[in-house]
Design a protein around this motif. Structure first.
Motif, mmCIF file in Angstrom:
data_model
loop_
_atom_site.group_PDB
_atom_site.id
_atom_site.type_symbol
_atom_site.label_atom_id
_atom_site.label_comp_id
_atom_site.label_asym_id
_atom_site.label_seq_id
_atom_site.Cartn_x
_atom_site.Cartn_y
_atom_site.Cartn_z
ATOM 1 N N UNK A 59 0.844 -1.195 0.000
ATOM 2 C CA UNK A 59 0.000 0.000 0.000
ATOM 3 C C UNK A 59 0.876 1.239 0.000
ATOM 4 N N UNK A 60 0.655 2.125 0.962
ATOM 5 C CA UNK A 60 1.447 3.350 1.063
ATOM 6 C C UNK A 60 2.752 3.126 1.831
ATOM 7 N N UNK A 61 2.851 2.007 2.543
ATOM 8 C CA UNK A 61 4.043 1.741 3.346
ATOM 9 C C UNK A 61 5.146 1.115 2.495
ATOM 10 N N UNK A 62 6.353 1.617 2.666
ATOM 11 C CA UNK A 62 7.513 1.024 2.017
ATOM 12 C C UNK A 62 8.554 0.670 3.080
ATOM 13 N N UNK A 63 9.185 -0.492 2.893
ATOM 14 C CA UNK A 63 10.167 -0.997 3.838
ATOM 15 C C UNK A 63 11.464 -1.343 3.119
ATOM 16 N N UNK A 64 12.552 -1.303 3.873
ATOM 17 C CA UNK A 64 13.849 -1.782 3.394
ATOM 18 C C UNK A 64 14.187 -3.001 4.237
ATOM 19 N N UNK A 65 14.347 -4.145 3.583
ATOM 20 C CA UNK A 65 14.579 -5.400 4.300
ATOM 21 C C UNK A 65 15.965 -5.927 3.971
ATOM 22 N N UNK A 66 16.774 -6.065 5.007
ATOM 23 C CA UNK A 66 18.121 -6.629 4.879
ATOM 24 C C UNK A 66 18.045 -8.071 5.372
ATOM 25 N N UNK A 67 18.410 -9.023 4.511
ATOM 26 C CA UNK A 67 18.250 -10.443 4.831
ATOM 27 C C UNK A 67 19.591 -11.164 4.761
ATOM 28 N N UNK A 68 19.864 -11.981 5.770
ATOM 29 C CA UNK A 68 21.046 -12.847 5.798
ATOM 30 C C UNK A 68 20.605 -14.293 5.863
ATOM 31 N N UNK A 69 21.280 -15.129 5.106
ATOM 32 C CA UNK A 69 20.956 -16.554 5.089
ATOM 33 C C UNK A 69 20.960 -17.140 3.697
ATOM 34 N N UNK A 70 20.853 -16.293 2.668
ATOM 35 C CA UNK A 70 20.863 -16.755 1.281
ATOM 36 C C UNK A 70 22.300 -16.769 0.746
ATOM 37 N N UNK A 71 22.569 -17.574 -0.281
ATOM 38 C CA UNK A 71 23.918 -17.648 -0.866
ATOM 39 C C UNK A 71 24.170 -16.463 -1.804
ATOM 40 N N UNK A 72 24.466 -15.322 -1.235
ATOM 41 C CA UNK A 72 24.634 -14.107 -2.041
ATOM 42 C C UNK A 72 25.865 -14.205 -2.939
ATOM 43 N N UNK A 73 25.826 -13.439 -4.022
ATOM 44 C CA UNK A 73 26.791 -13.604 -5.101
ATOM 45 C C UNK A 73 28.234 -13.332 -4.693
ATOM 46 N N UNK A 74 28.459 -12.330 -3.842
ATOM 47 C CA UNK A 74 29.826 -11.903 -3.564
ATOM 48 C C UNK A 74 30.347 -12.317 -2.192
ATOM 49 N N UNK A 75 29.528 -12.974 -1.400
ATOM 50 C CA UNK A 75 29.936 -13.336 -0.044
ATOM 51 C C UNK A 75 30.717 -14.646 -0.054
#
Length: 285
Positions: A59-75
């Protein structure tokens, strides 16, 4: 269940898609849990921290979500280490709440990992990794950039008062919301309680902002270290970054001398505190 979105591989990465937004990982991961927060409209997948970040709209709310646990590309580490790191960072955001720090709403275990949920900001990033927004930021008048620098100093004085030291601060940590004319600081995940000793030699961060002691194992990392970091920020905002010649400096010679003192390689020649640095800077405006 794996993400049902078709995946194709490029070198060692796979490309996935969520709500029409593509992003890359080392291996597929199920992000269907993001639907509980809303529709994804932005993905930041090029971090080396082990986190992947999402802009989500409900809706009108926007969030920024930082997530750890996935196999990210550069980690290069393990997912368990990334999760532990983000959980530790949550306490830092809670302890250092400030009007110029992005606002943490909550953190929770979800989707096989950890999510830190922040208010969304429309800030433009000064970091070199975002050339479009950096270009817009660097076109701000000097008077506005002076205000931004004061905001950065005020936040880091608050950091020192809370018994913390800034680690891995650089231009990618600086946001400016043009509509609200407001400075925000992000990515303070590695800020740490004092006393803090360099146990690794070259520490995390951009060499453009790092003090000599951040390259020297066994060195004390403290408020005088952060005086150097803030001096480096002044040269990033008003000078030639690592080229600290006066010919690259945009402001007065008096302010140049203040910034140059802050980035002395010899700790005893720097200002003794961030408050002293700010007082010296303000007296020369």
């Amino acid at each position: 269940m794996k993400n049902p979105v078709p995946t194709w591989y490029v070198v060692d990465f796979c490309l996935q898609n969520i709500d029409g937004i593509p992003y890359k990982l080392k291996a597929p991961y199920d992000f269907s849990f993001l639907k509980r927060y809303g529709e994804v409209f932005k993905v930041y997948d090029d971090q080396d921290s082990g986190n992947i970040c999402f802009g989500v709209r409900n809706g009108e709310e926007r969030l920024f979500i930082k997530f750890a646990g996935a196999p990210t590309a550069r980690y290069e580490g393990k997912s368990e280490e990334a999760i532990a790191g983000l959980k530790s960072a949550v306490k830092v955001y809670e302890d250092l709440r400030h009007s110029h720090l992005v606002k943490l709403i909550r953190a929770e275990e979800v989707g096989g990992g950890c999510a830190a949920i922040f208010e969304w900001s429309d800030g433009e990033c000064m970091g070199k990794m975002y050339p479009r927004s950096r270009g817009k930021f660097m076109q701000l008048p000097d008077s506005t950039r002076i205000d931004v620098f004061r905001d950065i100093l005020d936040f880091h004085i608050h950091v020192a008062e809370k018994g913390y030291v800034a680690i891995d601060f650089y231009d990618g940590s600086i946001l400016y919301d043009f509509s609200k004319e407001k400075t925000l600081i992000c990515d303070i995940d590695l800020y740490a309680k004092r006393p803090y000793i360099n146990t690794m030699g070259r520490m995390w961060g951009s060499s453009r902002f790092m003090s000599p002691e951040e390259f020297r194992e066994g060195a004390v990392i403290d408020e005088i270290t952060n005086v150097y970091v803030m001096g480096s920020a002044a040269f990033a905002l008003f000078g030639g970054e690592k080229d600290r010649s006066f010919s690259k400096w945009r402001l007065s010679e008096a302010l140049y001398d203040v910034a140059l003192k802050a980035v002395s390689d010899e700790r005893e020649k720097r200002h003794g505190s961030l408050v002293e640095f700010k007082r010296d800077w303000d007296s020369k405006i």
